[in-house]
Design a protein around this motif. Sequence first.
Motif, short mmCIF file in Angstrom:
data_model
loop_
_atom_site.label_atom_id
_atom_site.label_comp_id
_atom_site.label_asym_id
_atom_site.label_seq_id
_atom_site.Cartn_x
_atom_site.Cartn_y
_atom_site.Cartn_z
N ASN A 152 0.81 -1.22 0.00
CA ASN A 152 0.00 0.00 0.00
C ASN A 152 0.85 1.27 0.00
OD1 ASN A 152 -2.49 -1.37 0.08
ND2 ASN A 152 -2.33 -1.65 2.29
N LYS A 153 2.05 1.18 0.54
CA LYS A 153 2.92 2.36 0.63
C LYS A 153 3.69 2.63 -0.65
CE LYS A 153 3.60 1.72 5.62
NZ LYS A 153 4.59 1.48 6.71
N HIS A 154 3.51 1.76 -1.65
CA HIS A 154 4.33 1.88 -2.86
C HIS A 154 3.51 1.81 -4.14
CE1 HIS A 154 7.94 1.39 -0.36
NE2 HIS A 154 7.25 0.47 0.28
N LEU A 155 2.20 1.96 -4.05
CA LEU A 155 1.36 1.82 -5.23
C LEU A 155 1.58 2.96 -6.23
CD1 LEU A 155 -2.00 0.44 -3.80
CD2 LEU A 155 -0.23 -0.78 -5.08
N ASP A 156 2.18 4.06 -5.80
CA ASP A 156 2.49 5.13 -6.76
C ASP A 156 3.52 4.67 -7.78
OD1 ASP A 156 4.35 4.98 -4.60
OD2 ASP A 156 5.15 6.95 -5.12
N LYS A 157 4.28 3.62 -7.45
CA LYS A 157 5.26 3.05 -8.36
C LYS A 157 4.73 1.81 -9.08
CE LYS A 157 9.18 4.53 -5.48
NZ LYS A 157 10.36 4.06 -4.71
N THR A 203 12.49 -4.25 -8.12
CA THR A 203 11.61 -5.33 -7.67
C THR A 203 10.15 -4.96 -7.86
OG1 THR A 203 13.23 -6.10 -6.04
CG2 THR A 203 10.93 -6.73 -5.68
N LEU A 204 9.79 -3.75 -7.46
CA LEU A 204 8.41 -3.29 -7.64
C LEU A 204 8.07 -3.17 -9.12
CD1 LEU A 204 8.16 -0.56 -4.86
CD2 LEU A 204 7.46 -2.96 -4.74
N HIS A 205 9.04 -2.72 -9.91
CA HIS A 205 8.83 -2.58 -11.35
C HIS A 205 8.53 -3.94 -11.99
CE1 HIS A 205 9.28 -0.85 -15.38
NE2 HIS A 205 9.99 -1.93 -15.67
N THR A 218 5.51 -11.77 -2.50
CA THR A 218 5.77 -10.85 -1.40
C THR A 218 7.14 -10.25 -1.63
OG1 THR A 218 6.84 -12.49 0.05
CG2 THR A 218 4.44 -12.30 0.19
N VAL A 219 7.44 -9.14 -0.97
CA VAL A 219 8.72 -8.46 -1.15
C VAL A 219 9.40 -8.29 0.20
CG1 VAL A 219 9.85 -6.31 -1.85
CG2 VAL A 219 8.02 -7.27 -3.25
N MET A 264 4.33 -7.71 -14.24
CA MET A 264 3.63 -8.99 -14.27
C MET A 264 2.11 -8.81 -14.27
SD MET A 264 5.86 -11.54 -14.18
CE MET A 264 7.45 -12.08 -13.55
N TYR A 265 1.63 -7.67 -13.79
CA TYR A 265 0.19 -7.43 -13.72
C TYR A 265 -0.32 -6.49 -14.81
CZ TYR A 265 0.05 -10.22 -9.57
OH TYR A 265 0.14 -11.29 -8.73
N SER A 266 0.54 -6.16 -15.75
CA SER A 266 0.12 -5.37 -16.90
C SER A 266 -0.40 -6.29 -17.99
CB SER A 266 1.30 -4.56 -17.44
OG SER A 266 2.28 -5.42 -18.03
N ASP A 267 -1.11 -5.75 -18.96
CA ASP A 267 -1.59 -6.56 -20.08
C ASP A 267 -0.42 -7.12 -20.88
OD1 ASP A 267 -4.21 -5.99 -19.38
OD2 ASP A 267 -4.39 -4.31 -20.76
N ALA A 268 0.58 -6.29 -21.12
CA ALA A 268 1.74 -6.74 -21.89
C ALA A 268 2.49 -7.83 -21.14
CB ALA A 268 2.66 -5.56 -22.18
N GLY A 269 2.61 -7.66 -19.82
CA GLY A 269 3.30 -8.67 -19.02
C GLY A 269 2.55 -9.98 -19.02
N MET A 270 1.23 -9.93 -18.86
CA MET A 270 0.43 -11.15 -18.89
C MET A 270 0.58 -11.86 -20.24
SD MET A 270 -3.71 -11.68 -18.63
CE MET A 270 -3.95 -10.99 -20.28
N GLU A 271 0.55 -11.10 -21.31
CA GLU A 271 0.68 -11.68 -22.65
C GLU A 271 2.03 -12.40 -22.80
OE1 GLU A 271 -0.32 -12.14 -26.88
OE2 GLU A 271 -1.52 -11.62 -25.12
#
Length: 515
Positions: A138-143, A359-361, A348-349, A366-373
């Motif tokens: 929750n503290k890093h969702l801006d990234k 790591t966050l990147h 988890t991190v 992984m949760y983007s459309d391109a990453g899923m594809e």
Amino acid sequence: MRKTNQRSKRIVKAVALLTGLSLLAACSNDGANGEQTPTATNSPTPSTTVSAPKVKLDTPVTVTMLTKDANMKDEALPIKKWIKDATNVTVKTTIPAGKYPDALAVAMASGDLPDIVYIDGEAGAIKYGQQGALLDFNKHLDKMPNLKKFWEKNPGLKTRGTSATGETFFVVHDGAGYSNQMVWMYREDLFKTNNLTPPKTWDELYDVLKKLKQAYPESYPLTTRDGINKIKSLATAFNTHTEVYKDDSGTVKYGPVSDGYKKMIEYYNKFYKEKLVNTDFLSSTVQQWQEMMTTGKGLVTVDYVGRIESLSQAMPGGGKPLALMAPPAGPGGKALLPNGNYMLGGFTVFSKTKNLDATLHLIDYMYSDAGMELVSWGIEGQSYQSAGGKKKMNGANQLENRTTFGTMTFGSYGRHDPESSLSLVAENFRSDYNEALKYAYPQIVLPPAFTDSEQEVIATTYQQIIKEVDANLSKFILGDRPLSDWDQYVAEIQKLGLQKVLDIYKAGWEREGKR
């Protein structure tokens, strides 16, 4: 059961190879409590365009990961190269020896963890997170704009990784749980031979099993594995559930002390006495069950939907001798089985990671459309082919592709496109996956996040209750305890502290509802 002969060994080997879809996600499932279940053959709805950082980092970086999937130890695994080429992030994995939960506990105790830690289940992630070992996302969702968007569309998945005090330590995987759905299946060819129709109620089931036993005296018409757990999973057809759940009115209940549960056990006790079910159901192994089903000793069963294909293909003659059938409804119940369309594992991190941004990147990608594809399909011409507007993965099955390409390995994906795995299913079996979800219990029943004091009660009192319940249900079925003792059994379970457990679940679900 007699020792497996050479033919049986070949059957077991074939089934193990062909099972693919049902075995892969069975150890780790997707979805969330109360979340709408997606249609299996539809890919997740593409998210709208988000303002995200560029996918490929300017500078190469290595991110370390602890995971249980042995396939991920291969540093030359194609999926690792695909991820590196797309993001400039090299994933270096550690696969501990021994049982993963034990190795995970040792790693956590050491205080020195890899950047990413794969964990099976939100309870463990929350526990370690509250101990200070894991990052609060929750503290890093801006990234992490892609993850943020994903959680906005799937709030139940975020809730699963969120503690009783509001921190979110766990990012659950998504997209492969459809293969975890249990279904009833039957020997359609033998039903037709004997002019039988699939039973719609448990009374009809009893009649059909008796006729099958008469036609095939050496068979155990209803054959199951996984001991008492498989029997418990049938309770949803009796207007109850196998564990603590909320009924249609929102009342928190415990299924195994209900009248509906008693009725189910009465049926199974009758089946057992008349040898309409395999008498070794408490101890039957996967291999023994497979042999029964592929040699005509088992004619009706309940298992993962993918087993329809794998068992059918292991039987002589080819075709589709096994077919899916609607769950028989118990008195006052509906044609339902527990909703298995969810996964347990996720990311988890490490709270003290030195590669935080990278790591966050990586997880966000992984949760983007391109990453899923990318992580679902890989590279055209290498891991999949396209023809007539349709894509199909290479390889015989997803089990093979895990080893060959790394697709659907634990730690290699966040979102998985189900079409990738389903492209490997034979055409005449594909509709089973959609059909299976029609009979899934409306809610995915998972426990809420507990406080430390609540968790202590769950780990002691509730576990003792489950142990006593399982022992008594087995006795009732086998006839070692008369069903006339049911009310006494219920009183015994209540005395163990059942109401305290129900109150804890109620409090936990109420907390979730206020978020």
